[in-house]
Design a protein around this motif. Sequence first.
Motif, PDB file in Angstrom:
ATOM      1  N   ARG A   1      64.272  -5.055 -12.869  1.00 18.61           N
ATOM      2  CA  ARG A   1      63.488  -4.140 -13.711  1.00 18.61           C
ATOM      3  C   ARG A   1      64.046  -4.103 -15.130  1.00 18.61           C
ATOM      4  NH1 ARG A   1      63.579  -1.000  -8.918  1.00 18.61           N
ATOM      5  NH2 ARG A   1      65.335   0.228  -9.731  1.00 18.61           N
TER       6      ARG A   1
ATOM      7  N   GLN B   1      63.019  -7.189 -17.236  1.00 20.07           N
ATOM      8  CA  GLN B   1      61.639  -7.189 -17.739  1.00 20.07           C
ATOM      9  C   GLN B   1      61.536  -6.587 -19.135  1.00 20.07           C
ATOM     10  OE1 GLN B   1      58.514  -5.971 -14.829  1.00 20.07           O
ATOM     11  NE2 GLN B   1      60.280  -5.514 -13.523  1.00 20.07           N
ATOM     12  N   HIS B   2      62.422  -5.675 -19.472  1.00 18.39           N
ATOM     13  CA  HIS B   2      62.351  -4.979 -20.752  1.00 18.39           C
ATOM     14  C   HIS B   2      63.214  -5.634 -21.819  1.00 18.39           C
ATOM     15  CE1 HIS B   2      61.151  -1.939 -17.734  1.00 18.39           C
ATOM     16  NE2 HIS B   2      60.318  -1.519 -18.693  1.00 18.39           N
TER      17      HIS B   2
ATOM     18  N   GLU C   1      59.498 -10.106 -20.142  1.00 21.64           N
ATOM     19  CA  GLU C   1      58.172  -9.748 -19.669  1.00 21.64           C
ATOM     20  C   GLU C   1      57.257 -10.957 -19.548  1.00 21.64           C
ATOM     21  OE1 GLU C   1      58.034  -9.842 -24.083  1.00 21.64           O
ATOM     22  OE2 GLU C   1      59.421  -9.102 -22.551  1.00 21.64           O
ATOM     23  N   ARG C   2      57.648 -12.106 -20.088  1.00 29.06           N
ATOM     24  CA  ARG C   2      56.804 -13.301 -20.023  1.00 29.06           C
ATOM     25  C   ARG C   2      57.152 -14.201 -18.831  1.00 29.06           C
ATOM     26  NH1 ARG C   2      57.495 -15.997 -25.747  1.00 29.06           N
ATOM     27  NH2 ARG C   2      59.673 -15.492 -25.258  1.00 29.06           N
TER      28      ARG C   2
ATOM     29  N   ARG D   1      67.297 -15.616 -17.909  1.00 30.14           N
ATOM     30  CA  ARG D   1      66.251 -15.089 -18.805  1.00 30.14           C
ATOM     31  C   ARG D   1      66.225 -15.845 -20.132  1.00 30.14           C
ATOM     32  NH1 ARG D   1      66.600 -12.132 -23.144  1.00 30.14           N
ATOM     33  NH2 ARG D   1      68.834 -11.840 -22.799  1.00 30.14           N
TER      34      ARG D   1
ATOM     35  N   MET E   1      55.792  -9.620 -11.363  1.00 32.80           N
ATOM     36  CA  MET E   1      56.042  -9.663 -12.805  1.00 32.80           C
ATOM     37  C   MET E   1      54.835 -10.295 -13.497  1.00 32.80           C
ATOM     38  SD  MET E   1      59.044  -8.386 -13.248  1.00 32.80           S
ATOM     39  CE  MET E   1      60.415  -7.927 -12.190  1.00 32.80           C
ATOM     40  N   ARG E   2      54.752 -10.027 -14.782  1.00 28.97           N
ATOM     41  CA  ARG E   2      53.702 -10.685 -15.573  1.00 28.97           C
ATOM     42  C   ARG E   2      54.039 -12.130 -15.763  1.00 28.97           C
ATOM     43  NH1 ARG E   2      53.209  -7.608 -20.960  1.00 28.97           N
ATOM     44  NH2 ARG E   2      51.834  -9.388 -21.333  1.00 28.97           N
TER      45      ARG E   2
END
Length: 464
Positions: A319, A322-323, A328-329, A361, A462-463
């Motif tokens: 989580r 993601q930020h 987020e991609r 990431r 996730m997106r």
Amino acid sequence: MICNSIRLRLLVVAVTSILVTIAVAGASLVVFFERQVLRYVEQDLNIHWTELATAFGTEGEAGIGQKLTDPRYHQPYGGAYWQVSEGGRPIMRSRSLWDKELPLAGSREETDRDKAFEIDGPDGSELYVIEREVTVDGDQGPRRVSLSVALDHGQVVELRQAFGWDVTRVLIPIAAVLVLFAWLQLSLGLRPLRAVGQELSAVQTGQIRRMMQRFPVEVEPLAESINRLLDRQEDLVRKARDRAGALAHGLKTPLTILRGEVRRLEQAGLQDVAGCMQEQLQLIYTHVEREVARARTSGASVGCGAYTQVDETIARLLRLMQHMPRGERLMWEADIPADLAVDMDPHDFGEVMGNLLDNARKWAKTQVTVQIERLGDKARISVEDDGPGFAGHARGERPERGVPARSDPDSSGLGLGIVEDILAEYGTGVDIEGNGRCRIVFDIPLSRPGQLPMPSKSAVPMRS
């Protein structure tokens, strides 16, 4: 060589002591029994001698033979004998002696004539004899004659052997019972030590923080000392982490100011000086971060009863990813058994997985996958992304820690170095697999083997 076991050593000593004691007791009983039998034989010999002395001189040898009551006197080598001697030679003897004579005791100077003694008898036997001199009236005046009575000692030997077998049959069950109770005593006596081991194991796996069971007074000081040691260890780890955090916070402001000065030098056109300072500042930053990470993990792996719930920790980190930039991609997937716990401090596990996920990431193109599987009493954890692999891996080389290993010139490899430092505290390390795709794998012991549930796939949406 005796096994390195207190129970076995004490049991060997107990069994040896029991066997030696039983053997000594059995031999003593047999000796005492034989002594009592010999006393009885000596009393019987006194009765036989009195009977012989009473019957002697009445009707001659035939009269004596008729008046003596023991029937063994009339059987050749029957086991009971008498003899009358005068002047050192036999003048009368029982029919049981046949053609033999009883040796006289006169040649034995130290023999007590009032007590029984042993001699060699007829037919290779041993005799128990009483010989005494008496004075009788004769035709030519008083005569001194020696009266001897004897019993076969073989009867005593047979009685002793029979008694010995009876004693053995009695003592063997007694020895078995004593050995059984010795084993029970050792089991009950060492049970508190097993309880201490179980409590320590529970502390190590994180089921309890301290040893709480009530132990016997002999073991209670040991449990209290272990609890004090655990308290001190936990306090030292906490202080080390606090100091590491204070050091990082204290150096943040000076490093920020120095980086600002480097930018001013660049704006002033002093590119060479600014580049040199930037390089040195980066080395300081790298070194400080490495040492701070080591300080935070030092001692954490030493039996403090810490364990980590894997699915909760990784879900929280995903989580967080993601930020963060580019997070987020990406598509984040996790294959984690539910309620799986590893024998690792939660802070250390968060540092390891946080650095590996952050590394993925930065470099992943579209997808990052976290997979955990059980291998016996260990969990194999892998973090895989579809970004470029490590430089030099195709040639079978391992990238050096703290040296840029991927294609990004701004990457220092510090995250992987911290991961390796932390895992080294737990006796394991990372394994880098693949070229073109990056997969980093490490093994860590499970916290509660034997109580793990069946794995279930839990993907975090996730997106893309």
